[in-house]
Structure formats: structure tokens, C-alpha cells
Design an enzyme around this catalytic site. Structure first.
Site, PDB file in Angstrom:
ATOM      1  N   GLU A   1      62.477  13.534  49.303  1.00  0.00           N
ATOM      2  CA  GLU A   1      63.708  12.746  49.240  1.00  0.00           C
ATOM      3  C   GLU A   1      63.567  11.502  48.359  1.00  0.00           C
ATOM      4  OE1 GLU A   1      66.646  13.674  50.730  1.00  0.00           O
ATOM      5  OE2 GLU A   1      65.580  15.510  51.252  1.00  0.00           O
TER       6      GLU A   1
ATOM      7  N   GLU B   1      69.234   4.045  46.176  1.00  0.00           N
ATOM      8  CA  GLU B   1      69.654   5.171  45.357  1.00  0.00           C
ATOM      9  C   GLU B   1      69.588   4.789  43.887  1.00  0.00           C
ATOM     10  OE1 GLU B   1      73.531   8.139  44.976  1.00  0.00           O
ATOM     11  OE2 GLU B   1      73.307   6.802  46.699  1.00  0.00           O
TER      12      GLU B   1
END
Length: 580
Positions: free
Chosen positions: A323, A345
Site C-alpha cells: 500500500e 497520498e
């Protein structure tokens, strides 16, 4: 230590805007941002979408699907579910006898809330609310009574008409009786004045009285079963004062933290994650795991606590690396040791506007339930992915904040805390311990609490690392005829972490998830954890309503894990209720 229940309902995202788009073509691929029309609703691709990754694919959370629903119709959005603060009361459905002229369910037919169809010899009603468009979805998923997720869209209705109002008994003879003639010779001695009648129960227009103790008793009754007790024990948390005192090798550290330290030392941490972002500290990891004492807890039923902890850590680290890893072949360390590179992100920072905040709109129920924080100029803050699990959207930040701090405001006003504090790991540990119906909790897969039933086995869902990939990202990575790159990465990372942490991997452990179908409502992990209006009928109330709620598997603002949400659900759906 003080314990409290953790509740983080993962909810679907909906926008109030109207859009147009091309009809979805299952043979095509789509890039992030493209919109399609599917079954009368508009979806937007969150990232690259492969052929056959349909908007109808059922996932437990919005981030597991490449599609996000942005409008429930091609022209105008369907009104959102009732505002918990100002609920609108839908008219209870009239349930006709099954002998009537009711259409058979047909795949591809357009259905709306309240439609009643016959399938497999039973009547089913299309539910109100955000799931009503699913009634028109593909039969394999939503055919009433037989689809893998039919009860997300439909509800079975009883045979026959609802009972009549007990306080208004109709005269079986439609011919009215003639008015009585007056007595020509009334009694000159009237009867003594009658005693006053007891005060009647309030009529519907004045409200219906329900006692709080009865609501509390009903909530306790409906949640009193072993599976619910097991999950509540798994998601319990400790107070933040104890969490803040956790540090490496401290004598006061909780028992589960001491077990983790005995398996992964600070030196191990430095070796395993040498490329990590500085916010991912060893202490933050210990604090986050300490918040959830069931993670790496001591089992008193004969299970090997140390072995389970080692396997849980290897599984968690493998998913961390997929991830948030660097995924760069020419770095000086192998890819399996490139985890925790990204804490925010990619492409986003705290000053940027317009990030994952479409549901901040106060006109939609997510924005009303979890009101977003704002910048000085009034623009909504951005809820892009942060932390080891990349927590996103206000409808996840708000409940997570409430679970960690007792208020939704802390993280809605300060979302950066999910990147900069021990919450960067706590949001990921939560994902490990919290179930996403119909999926079981990942920790329950690892420790053996979850045991697949016949339906799970038929879908290829067996204990092993592969089924944890199905839980975390099955809608994208699982079900094909071959393992895709992301799944192969996870398997490679898992093998390396298990070897380093001395976790034996059985030869028959299923490590991948190819040809593995998704969890469905007939599986062993399909636990209903949300409150929804009980649409039944009662002969004990003036209106015929139940003045109660029921447990469902689809997401609502009311969690069965949160004490008192049952009452909130009743108040939201029965606006005339008077609680004493």
C-alpha cells in the site's frame, strides 16, 4: 486501563450533483476521472479500471472499488436517506397477499424503492435509500432471495396484508345504523357524574410514548449473541492517556505491546523499514497497536499467542509494503523492505483544496453526520489518503475520530493528525480488527476465529494469506484466472516477512486470490452491524409502526457497536416518538 467500544462505520460515498456520461461498456478500460452511466446511476473511476470491473461489483468499502457513485440517476440524484436530525417519514409499504397480480423479478428491469416483485415463490420489496438503484443491478448480485448481495437492495415481505389498526376496528356491515331517536321521557334523576377516564395514550399526531429503559433493553437483546460479543472484544480500545505513555521498553507498556516488542525490536524496525517516512516511528507503531489490546493479545483457549502475533505482524507488514511502498527495483534494499514510504497520498499536501470532500456537502447525509472542517476562507478541508492504510473521506475520518477521541470534530478539523501522529498506524490497526460485512475482521482470519462455512468454501474463501488480500482489495486484485501484479507483490512480501519473523507457512496455505469469489451475505463473516428502520407492522401502536430498528449489513449512520445508536435510529425514523 479504561476500555471503550470502537466504531468506524465505513460508508458509501454519494454526491448531490447531476452528471451525464457514456453507458458503461464491460469490454473497455477506463482511466481515473472518467464517468459512466450504469443502471441509471453515474459512476466515476477513482483510478485505472480494467475490463469487467463493473460498478456493480460488491465491495465492503469505497476505496476497494475503482468506481465511486456520484449520482443515483443520469439527470438528477435521488434524494439522500433521511437526515438523522430532521428525518422524513416514508409511508410504510402496504404488503399485499402473494396471490395477487405481482410481477416476477426480471434481470435488467428498472426498479425503484417500494416496488414489490415475486421471485422463488416469495415477495420482495425494493428498499428505500441509497441502495435502491441496486435493485436494478445484475441478477448474480441482486436477484431477490438468490443474488450474492440481494438483501443489500431488497427485503422479503410477509405474505398477507398488514394488521389493521387495533384502535379503529371497521364495521363489517357497510350499511350504517340509523341514528337513534331521542327518548321522549328522559329520566328526571340523572345518574351520578362518572369517574374521569384514565388519560389515553397519545394519539399519533401528538406523539407515541416509548420508554428509554425499553429501548435500552431492546438494543441489548438484539446485540446479545456470540458473534457480536466476539467482535466487540476484538475492537475494544484503551484510553489515550495510557497510549501516550507507551514508549519502547517501558515497564508500564500494555501486555500486547510487550509481546510485539519481544518479536520486533526497534533494531528490527530499522532493518525492515529503512526507507520509511520519518512519521512512521517505532514508538508510533507501538502506541497504535497498544490502542487495540486484542491485537497480539493473550489467548486463554489453547491457541499459541506468540505464533498468532508473529503471523499477524507478517501479514500486516506485507500489506503495508504494497500500500505505501517504494516499489523501486534499483533501490539499495529489496522491495519487501521498502514499506512505509508514503504517509500522504502522492500529489497531495495539507494546503490543497478539493480533495475527497464531495460528501462534505451539508445537503447529503454524510456531510450532516460528519460535518467537515474548513480553511479560513470557508473552503472544506481535504480528506485525501493519509497513514499506512491511506484513510480517506470525511465519512471515515469522522467515525475514526469519534472512536479515538469521543468526538468527530478532532480529526475532521485536524486531518493531518492521521499522518503526523500515532494515528498513522492506528487507522491501519483498526482495519485489521474491524469487520466489513460481509467480510470478517482480518485478525479473526489470522487467529482462526473465522471459520469458513459451506458458502465460503464454495467461493474459494479459505483461511490463509490470500483471503486477507480479498478483504483488503479483493474487488481489484482477486477473482481472475491468474494472480495480478499487486497480489503477486503481496505474496512475495509475505514470504519474506514470514521468513524474517520465523512464521511457518504450510505448504497448503492459499497465498493468492485468483479465482477467489468475493464474500457474500451467506458467508460466515456476514455480521449485521448497522441499525436501520424496522419496516414491520405492530398491532400495539396507533400508527401500526414498530417504533424500533433492526440490524442490517449495509451502511447507515447508526452502528450496532455504539451504545445508544439504537435510540438515535428510532428517533431518526419515527419523528413522532416521545421518549420518557
Amino acid at each position: 486501563m479504561k476500555y471503550k467500544s470502537l466504531v468506524i462505520p465505513m460508508l458509501l460515498a454519494f454526491s448531490s450533483a447531476a452528471f451525464s456520461a457514456e453507458i458503461y461498456d464491460q469490454s473497455k478500460s477506463y482511466s481515473g476521472g472518467e464517468r459512466v452511466s450504469f443502471n441509471g446511476a453515474i459512476y466515476e473511476a477513482q483510478w485505472w479500471v480494467n475490463p469487467n470491473q463493473s460498478p456493480a461489483d460488491v465491495t465492503g468499502n469505497s476505496w476497494e472499488s475503482p468506481w465511486i457513485l456520484i449520482s443515483e440517476s443520469g439527470g438528477e440524484t435521488t434524494p439522500p436517506p433521511a437526515d438523522p436530525e430532521v428525518p422524513s417519514e416514508p409511508t410504510p409499504p402496504v404488503v399485499p397477499p402473494i396471490e395477487g397480480d405481482y410481477p416476477a423479478y426480471v434481470e435488467g428491469e428498472t426498479y425503484v424503492a417500494g416496488d414489490i416483485v415475486i421471485n422463488t415463490g416469495k415477495l420482495y420489496r425494493c428498499k428505500d435509500g441509497v441502495t435502491q438503484t441496486w435493485c436494478s443491478g445484475p441478477a448474480w448480485a441482486y436477484a431477490p432471495g438468490t443474488g450474492t448481495a440481494w438483501d443489500q437492495a431488497w427485503e422479503e415481505v410477509a405474505d398477507g396484508t398488514p394488521p389493521s389498526n387495533p384502535e379503529v376496528t371497521p364495521d363489517p356491515d357497510p350499511t350504517p345504523d340509523p341514528a337513534p331517536e331521542p327518548d321522549p321521557s328522559p329520566d328526571p334523576s340523572p345518574d351520578p357524574e362518572p369517574a374521569p377516564e384514565p388519560e389515553p395514550s397519545p394519539e399519533p399526531e401528538n406523539g407515541y410514548v416509548v420508554y428509554q429503559e425499553d429501548l435500552d433493553a431492546k438494543e441489548a437483546e438484539l446485540t446479545n449473541f456470540p458473534a457480536m460479543a466476539s467482535v466487540k472484544d476484538l475492537i475494544r480500545t484503551i484510553d489515550n492517556a495510557t497510549v501516550n505513555a507507551i514508549k519502547p521498553l517501558a515497564e508500564s507498556n500494555p501486555d500486547n505491546v510487550k509481546r510485539i516488542e519481544s518479536i520486533v525490536s526497534e533494531a528490527d524496525w530499522e532493518y525492515l523499514f529503512p526507507e520509511r517516512t520519518p512519521e512512521y516511528t517505532y514508538r508510533h507503531f507501538l502506541q497504535a497497536t497498544g490502542k487495540f489490546p486484542a491485537f497480539c493479545d493473550t489467548y486463554d483457549d489453547g491457541r499459541d499467542s506468540d505464533a498468532i502475533c508473529r503471523k499477524a505482524l507478517a501479514t500486516m507488514f506485507a500489506h503495508f509494503t504494497q500500500e505505501t511502498g517504494g516499489h523501486t527495483a534499483d533501490w539499495p534494499v529489496p522491495e519487501w523492505r521498502q514499506g512505509l514510504v508514503h504517509v500522504r497520498e502522492m500529489g497531495w499536501d495539507e494546503t490543497m483544496r478539493g480533495g475527497y470532500n464531495g460528501e462534505c456537502n451539508p445537503d447529503v447525509w454524510q456531510g450532516q453526520t460528519w460535518p467537515c472542517g474548513t480553511f479560513e476562507n470557508g473552503e472544506f478541508k481535504s480528506y485525501f489518503g493519509r497513514g499506512a492504510k491511506q484513510l480517506s473521506y470525511n465519512y471515515n475520518y469522522g467515525p475514526f475520530s469519534e472512536a479515538m477521541f469521543g468526538t468527530v470534530r478532532t480529526l475532521l478539523d485536524n486531518p493531518e493528525m492521521v499522518a503526523d501522529t500515532w494515528l498513522n498506524f492506528a487507522s491501519a490497526v483498526f482495519f485489521f480488527t474491524y469487520p466489513q460485512p460481509p467480510k470478517p475482521a482480518m485478525m479473526h482470519v489470522i487467529d482462526g476465529t473465522w471459520q469458513p462455512n459451506e458458502r465460503d468454501l464454495a467461493n474459494g474463501l479459505t483461511p490463509g494469506f490470500g483471503v486477507t488480500t480479498q478483504i483488503i482489495n479483493g474487488g481489484v486484485e482477486c477473482g481472475g484466472s491468474a494472480e495480478i501484479a499487486q497480489s503477486l507483490n503481496r505474496i512475495d512480501y509475505y514470504k519474506n516477512f514470514t521468513q524474517y519473523l520465523q512464521v511457518p507457512v504450510a505448504d497448503d496455505e492459499v497465498l493468492g486470490c485468483k479465482e477467489m469469489k468475493q464474500f457474500d451475505t451467506d458467508g460466515a463473516g456476514a455480521l449485521s452491524i448497522y441499525w436501520e428502520k424496522d419496516w414491520g407492522w405492530s398491532s400495539q401502536t396507533p400508527t401500526g409502526g414498530t417504533y424500533s430498528c433492526q440490524m442490517v449489513g449495509y451502511q447507515t449512520p447508526f452502528s450496532a457497536f455504539k451504545e445508544g445508536d439504537f435510540t438515535k435510529c428510532v428517533v431518526a425514523h419515527f419523528p413522532d416518538v416521545i421518549i420518557k
